[in-house]
Design a protein around this motif. Structure first.
Motif, PDB file in Angstrom:
ATOM      1  N   TRP A 107      10.862   6.849  -8.662  1.00 17.73           N
ATOM      2  CA  TRP A 107      11.370   5.509  -8.971  1.00 17.73           C
ATOM      3  C   TRP A 107      12.817   5.444  -9.433  1.00 17.73           C
ATOM      4  CZ3 TRP A 107      11.921   4.471 -14.392  1.00 17.73           C
ATOM      5  CH2 TRP A 107      11.327   5.408 -15.229  1.00 17.73           C
ATOM      6  N   GLY A 108      13.524   6.553  -9.597  1.00 17.46           N
ATOM      7  CA  GLY A 108      14.966   6.516  -9.861  1.00 17.46           C
ATOM      8  C   GLY A 108      15.328   6.526 -11.328  1.00 17.46           C
ATOM      9  N   VAL A 109      16.235   7.425 -11.676  1.00 18.41           N
ATOM     10  CA  VAL A 109      16.624   7.587 -13.083  1.00 18.41           C
ATOM     11  C   VAL A 109      17.448   6.411 -13.604  1.00 18.41           C
ATOM     12  CG1 VAL A 109      16.511  10.102 -13.191  1.00 18.41           C
ATOM     13  CG2 VAL A 109      18.572   9.005 -12.343  1.00 18.41           C
ATOM     14  N   THR A 110      18.045   5.619 -12.686  1.00 21.76           N
ATOM     15  CA  THR A 110      18.879   4.509 -13.153  1.00 21.76           C
ATOM     16  C   THR A 110      18.071   3.233 -13.367  1.00 21.76           C
ATOM     17  OG1 THR A 110      19.378   3.939 -10.872  1.00 21.76           O
ATOM     18  CG2 THR A 110      20.957   5.367 -12.003  1.00 21.76           C
ATOM     19  N   LYS A 111      16.821   3.224 -12.934  1.00 21.37           N
ATOM     20  CA  LYS A 111      16.011   2.007 -13.078  1.00 21.37           C
ATOM     21  C   LYS A 111      15.307   1.994 -14.433  1.00 21.37           C
ATOM     22  CE  LYS A 111      15.425   1.795  -8.139  1.00 21.37           C
ATOM     23  NZ  LYS A 111      14.668   2.374  -7.051  1.00 21.37           N
ATOM     24  N   PRO A 112      15.169   0.790 -15.036  1.00 21.77           N
ATOM     25  CA  PRO A 112      14.546   0.739 -16.360  1.00 21.77           C
ATOM     26  C   PRO A 112      13.058   1.077 -16.343  1.00 21.77           C
ATOM     27  CG  PRO A 112      15.073  -1.483 -15.581  1.00 21.77           C
ATOM     28  CD  PRO A 112      15.664  -0.532 -14.594  1.00 21.77           C
ATOM     29  N   THR A 113      12.346   0.590 -15.322  1.00 26.61           N
ATOM     30  CA  THR A 113      10.907   0.889 -15.211  1.00 26.61           C
ATOM     31  C   THR A 113      10.532   0.963 -13.732  1.00 26.61           C
ATOM     32  OG1 THR A 113      10.465  -1.478 -15.349  1.00 26.61           O
ATOM     33  CG2 THR A 113      10.094  -0.198 -17.361  1.00 26.61           C
ATOM     34  N   PRO A 114       9.428   1.638 -13.399  1.00 25.10           N
ATOM     35  CA  PRO A 114       9.004   1.678 -11.992  1.00 25.10           C
ATOM     36  C   PRO A 114       8.418   0.337 -11.558  1.00 25.10           C
ATOM     37  CG  PRO A 114       7.473   2.905 -13.380  1.00 25.10           C
ATOM     38  CD  PRO A 114       8.585   2.471 -14.268  1.00 25.10           C
ATOM     39  N   THR A 115       8.418   0.103 -10.248  1.00 22.44           N
ATOM     40  CA  THR A 115       7.803  -1.126  -9.730  1.00 22.44           C
ATOM     41  C   THR A 115       6.287  -1.023  -9.875  1.00 22.44           C
ATOM     42  OG1 THR A 115       7.635  -0.150  -7.545  1.00 22.44           O
ATOM     43  CG2 THR A 115       9.632  -1.434  -8.012  1.00 22.44           C
ATOM     44  N   GLY A 116       5.597  -2.129  -9.598  1.00 25.71           N
ATOM     45  CA  GLY A 116       4.140  -2.164  -9.776  1.00 25.71           C
ATOM     46  C   GLY A 116       3.409  -1.101  -8.979  1.00 25.71           C
ATOM     47  N   SER A 117       3.760  -0.945  -7.683  1.00 25.14           N
ATOM     48  CA  SER A 117       3.014   0.011  -6.853  1.00 25.14           C
ATOM     49  C   SER A 117       3.285   1.450  -7.298  1.00 25.14           C
ATOM     50  CB  SER A 117       3.377  -0.163  -5.378  1.00 25.14           C
ATOM     51  OG  SER A 117       4.741   0.119  -5.193  1.00 25.14           O
ATOM     52  N   VAL A 118       4.539   1.740  -7.671  1.00 18.01           N
ATOM     53  CA  VAL A 118       4.857   3.096  -8.150  1.00 18.01           C
ATOM     54  C   VAL A 118       4.157   3.347  -9.480  1.00 18.01           C
ATOM     55  CG1 VAL A 118       6.711   4.597  -8.967  1.00 18.01           C
ATOM     56  CG2 VAL A 118       7.044   3.221  -6.930  1.00 18.01           C
ATOM     57  N   SER A 119       4.146   2.324 -10.322  1.00 19.60           N
ATOM     58  CA  SER A 119       3.461   2.457 -11.610  1.00 19.60           C
ATOM     59  C   SER A 119       1.983   2.792 -11.391  1.00 19.60           C
ATOM     60  CB  SER A 119       3.612   1.163 -12.407  1.00 19.60           C
ATOM     61  OG  SER A 119       2.908   1.255 -13.601  1.00 19.60           O
ATOM     62  N   ASN A 120       1.367   2.151 -10.396  1.00 18.11           N
ATOM     63  CA  ASN A 120      -0.041   2.442 -10.094  1.00 18.11           C
ATOM     64  C   ASN A 120      -0.226   3.894  -9.655  1.00 18.11           C
ATOM     65  OD1 ASN A 120      -0.731  -0.158 -10.724  1.00 18.11           O
ATOM     66  ND2 ASN A 120      -0.696  -0.878  -8.594  1.00 18.11           N
ATOM     67  N   GLN A 121       0.726   4.385  -8.837  1.00 17.51           N
ATOM     68  CA  GLN A 121       0.656   5.797  -8.414  1.00 17.51           C
ATOM     69  C   GLN A 121       0.752   6.734  -9.616  1.00 17.51           C
ATOM     70  OE1 GLN A 121       3.280   7.230  -5.270  1.00 17.51           O
ATOM     71  NE2 GLN A 121       3.453   5.150  -4.498  1.00 17.51           N
ATOM     72  N   LEU A 122       1.661   6.398 -10.529  1.00 16.38           N
ATOM     73  CA  LEU A 122       1.841   7.251 -11.711  1.00 16.38           C
ATOM     74  C   LEU A 122       0.594   7.249 -12.579  1.00 16.38           C
ATOM     75  CD1 LEU A 122       5.516   6.281 -12.672  1.00 16.38           C
ATOM     76  CD2 LEU A 122       4.751   8.303 -11.455  1.00 16.38           C
ATOM     77  N   VAL A 123      -0.011   6.062 -12.706  1.00 15.09           N
ATOM     78  CA  VAL A 123      -1.252   5.974 -13.495  1.00 15.09           C
ATOM     79  C   VAL A 123      -2.343   6.811 -12.822  1.00 15.09           C
ATOM     80  CG1 VAL A 123      -3.105   4.415 -14.214  1.00 15.09           C
ATOM     81  CG2 VAL A 123      -0.717   3.735 -14.527  1.00 15.09           C
ATOM     82  N   ALA A 124      -2.438   6.707 -11.485  1.00 14.58           N
ATOM     83  CA  ALA A 124      -3.452   7.484 -10.755  1.00 14.58           C
ATOM     84  C   ALA A 124      -3.254   8.973 -10.979  1.00 14.58           C
ATOM     85  CB  ALA A 124      -3.387   7.155  -9.265  1.00 14.58           C
ATOM     86  N   MET A 125      -1.990   9.437 -10.928  1.00 10.12           N
ATOM     87  CA  MET A 125      -1.725  10.861 -11.129  1.00 10.12           C
ATOM     88  C   MET A 125      -2.040  11.286 -12.559  1.00 10.12           C
ATOM     89  SD  MET A 125      -1.094  12.146  -8.317  1.00 10.12           S
ATOM     90  CE  MET A 125      -0.851  13.791  -8.969  1.00 10.12           C
ATOM     91  N   SER A 126      -1.780  10.373 -13.483  1.00  9.37           N
ATOM     92  CA  SER A 126      -2.087  10.698 -14.876  1.00  9.37           C
ATOM     93  C   SER A 126      -3.593  10.869 -15.068  1.00  9.37           C
ATOM     94  CB  SER A 126      -1.553   9.577 -15.778  1.00  9.37           C
ATOM     95  OG  SER A 126      -1.591   9.963 -17.108  1.00  9.37           O
ATOM     96  N   VAL A 127      -4.371  10.065 -14.357  1.00  6.83           N
ATOM     97  CA  VAL A 127      -5.839  10.182 -14.439  1.00  6.83           C
ATOM     98  C   VAL A 127      -6.303  11.458 -13.739  1.00  6.83           C
ATOM     99  CG1 VAL A 127      -8.014   9.111 -13.719  1.00  6.83           C
ATOM    100  CG2 VAL A 127      -6.174   7.688 -14.637  1.00  6.83           C
ATOM    101  N   VAL A 128      -5.727  11.731 -12.568  1.00  6.43           N
ATOM    102  CA  VAL A 128      -6.097  12.948 -11.825  1.00  6.43           C
ATOM    103  C   VAL A 128      -5.851  14.195 -12.669  1.00  6.43           C
ATOM    104  CG1 VAL A 128      -5.284  14.438  -9.943  1.00  6.43           C
ATOM    105  CG2 VAL A 128      -5.818  12.050  -9.487  1.00  6.43           C
ATOM    106  N   GLY A 129      -4.764  14.173 -13.420  1.00  5.03           N
ATOM    107  CA  GLY A 129      -4.405  15.360 -14.199  1.00  5.03           C
ATOM    108  C   GLY A 129      -5.362  15.661 -15.347  1.00  5.03           C
ATOM    109  N   ILE A 130      -6.116  14.659 -15.793  1.00 10.39           N
ATOM    110  CA  ILE A 130      -6.957  14.872 -16.986  1.00 10.39           C
ATOM    111  C   ILE A 130      -8.019  15.952 -16.765  1.00 10.39           C
ATOM    112  CG2 ILE A 130      -8.622  13.785 -18.558  1.00 10.39           C
ATOM    113  CD1 ILE A 130      -6.982  11.190 -18.272  1.00 10.39           C
TER     114      ILE A 130
END
Lengths: 437, 145
Positions: free
Chosen positions: A303-326
């Motif tokens: 999602w880019g180091v210059t952006k304040p937060t990821p977009t909705g779809s990227v945020s969902n991917q990150l959440v999914a990966m966070s769950v997968v990692g558990i």
């Protein structure tokens, strides 16, 4: 018996298939990922260019990082220029991708030395490594970490070989010392690999009276080569900056009081799962390291180091990966604690397995010490890639735990396989680099 | 041929699983206990902090605004590009609607163009015209409920 035979027969080709897939994805990523988006990319490129012009950085950029990778990357830049590539840094990125795949092959060699015949353990460990985003992220960048992981893993394999097979010990010890020395010429983190290897060899020498003399000889050879190879670099750094490793200014207060208690015990709940990106929990070690390893906390991958937060779809991917990692992390930690317990209670039994038990411990301790010594507001000193050298050992710990559960709960084995496959399927899309950030 | 697991390997792995489970329960329990004792900063505090530190605005007195003063989440006043604004933070959509109705009931229909409800937050602007897009955006940037 029949299903067990089938599984065993299938384990090996599936393992090879996973390694091949990692190779294809890693090289593809290296050809797509914009090098400049990676960690400290401009510093790394300047360092490599400077080396080709015959000079080291003087007190700026990554001057404290040894020149091993930058020498390779610099030659890659020259080759890229000669070939007329638009992005000559791609050559260095491909070298890193190949380093990651070679590490995976070495991991398989290590597993066969430590747990011969346990094909499912090997497969589970290889899958863990293959779906670790921290590996793919680093492997796509122009950065020293993948090469240091490769050399560190090579050293662990050689140390295991030294303990498992008694032939050609001095030759293997010299190769081990060379691998440890070269690793230090790439990244200072590999010093903990040196410490672990020497500690385990000493334990073996203490607990194997018949082999003691030969083992002590091997330790002497390995240590001498491991010290001699990087010596010129350390001498240069001490002469120039009065510090062999990381001569950066740090707070005056004692190390233990540079971070609050919450930094060490905070789990970042619930944001570690619901908002796994900066600036959340930037003052807590575990959740930051976790989301950096399993996702993209800083924005260097999706999602880019210059952006304040990821977009909705990227945020969902990150959440999914966070769950997968558990489940993967919990099982890896269980395997690690189990191996540590075995190492402590039975130091003389399968001493070589202590190599994978002690490496994560040393990596965690080293990363914690560094993050505590040099506190930053944005968590920059807690990058997951700092512990990349320990990923093969974490993978082995995961394989040990996965196979242990499978062997004990044989009727549940199909469920374990389906769960692992499901986690892998969910992870795969995240492993592909994007061309723009 | 199937692989046999050494018996004490399982013993250590089982103990390790118990240790991991204890760590997970301790972390979850610690988080729940912490959350029940420590509540984060209020929407009012966050709004005030944002206006002061990010927008570099000064916080002013609400004057005689008795309606804003009844908002369950608290109220503050500031001035954006010369236009004063009262911010009343309600606890729910219905409370925000009640506050807006009370303004309309007390000041009459002419306040409608100066009145803005955004989620649970009610903004009442001072100048006798709708706020500019820039003024409104400044306040929305510091919107917490």
């Amino acid at each position: 018996m029949r299903p067990a035979v089938l599984r065993r027969d299938m384990g090996r080709p599936v393992t090879y298939g996973v390694i091949a897939a990692v190779g294809v994805i890693a090289v593809r990523n290296a050809l797509v990922y914009p090098a400049i988006a990676g960690y400290d990319a401009q510093e790394a490129l300047d360092y490599a260019r400077g080396l080709m012009d015959g000079h080291l950085p003087t007190g700026t950029g990554s001057y404290y990082t040894p020149p091993g990778f930058f020498a390779v990357g610099g030659v890659g830049l020259e080759l890229g220029d000669w070939l007329g590539l638009d992005h000559p840094e791609r050559v260095g990125q491909v070298v890193n991708a190949l380093a990651a795949v070679t590490t995976l092959v070495l991991l398989l060699v290590l597993l066969r030395l430590l747990w011969p015949g346990r094909e499912i353990l090997h497969l589970a460990a290889v899958v863990f490594f293959a779906i670790s985003p921290v590996v793919f992220k680093s492997a796509a960048m122009f950065h020293p970490e993948p090469l240091s992981m490769l050399l560190s893993t090579a050293a662990i394999v050689l140390a295991a070989r030294l303990l498992v097979r008694p032939d050609h010990r001095l030759l293997v010890a010299a190769a081990l010392g060379l691998a440890l020395g070269l690793a230090q010429l790439v990244r200072a983190w590999t010093l903990w690999t040196l410490a672990v290897v020497i500690a385990v060899l000493c334990v073996a020498a203490l607990t194997r009276p018949r082999e003691r003399r030969r083992l002590l000889g091997a330790i002497g050879v390995a240590l001498a080569v491991a010290v001699l190879v990087p010596f010129p670099w350390y001498a240069h750094q001490v002469t120039r900056y009065h510090s062999a490793l990381f001569g950066q200014p740090h707070p005056e207060e004692p190390v233990w009081s540079r971070r609050p208690l919450g930094f060490f015990v905070g789990a970042g709940l619930p944001d570690v799962v619901t908002h796994p990106y900066r600036p959340k929990f930037s003052h807590q070690f575990a959740p930051l390291a976790y989301d950096e390893a399993w996702g993209d906390y800083f924005g260097v991958w999706r999602w880019g180091v210059t952006k304040p937060t990821p977009t909705g779809s990227v945020s969902n991917q990150l959440v999914a990966m966070s769950v997968v990692g558990i489940p993967l992390t919990l099982l890896a930690v269980a395997g690690w604690i189990g191996l540590l317990g075995l190492a402590v209670r039975h130091p003389g039994r399968t001493t070589e397995r202590q190599l994978v038990a002690l490496l994560p411990l040393a990596a965690l301790a080293g990363a914690l010490y560094f993050a505590t010594s040099y506190p930053t507001a944005d968590g920059d000193t807690v990058k997951g890639s700092f512990m990349l050298t320990a990923v093969p050992a974490w993978a082995a710990c995961f394989g040990f735990a996965f196979d242990g559960l499978r062997l004990h709960y044989r009727r549940m084995a199909p469920v374990f396989f389906v769960c692992l496959a499901a986690l892998a399927v969910v992870s795969v899309p995240f492993l592909f680099a994007v061309s723009r950030l | 041929m199937s692989v046999q697991q050494p018996s004490d390997e399982w013993r250590y792995l089982r103990a390790a699983c118990v240790v991991v489970a204890v760590i997970v329960v301790a972390e979850l329990g610690g988080w729940l206990a912490y959350r029940s004792v420590h509540h984060g900063p209020t929407a009012l505090a966050l709004t005030e902090k944002c206006l002061r530190r990010e927008k570099l605005l000064t916080i002013e007195s609400l004057g005689g605004d008795t309606i804003a003063a009844t908002a369950s989440g608290g109220a503050i006043a500031t001035r954006v590009e010369g236009n004063g604004v009262h911010v009343a933070i309600a606890g729910s959509d219905s409370e925000a609607a009640d506050l807006a109705n009370e303004y309309l009931h007390t000041a009459g229909r002419q306040i409608a163009m100066r009145l803005d409800v955004h989620g649970h937050v009610v903004y009442v602007w001072e100048a006798p015209r709708p706020p500019t897009a820039s003024q409104r955006q400044t306040m929305y940037d510091c919107w917490y409920e």
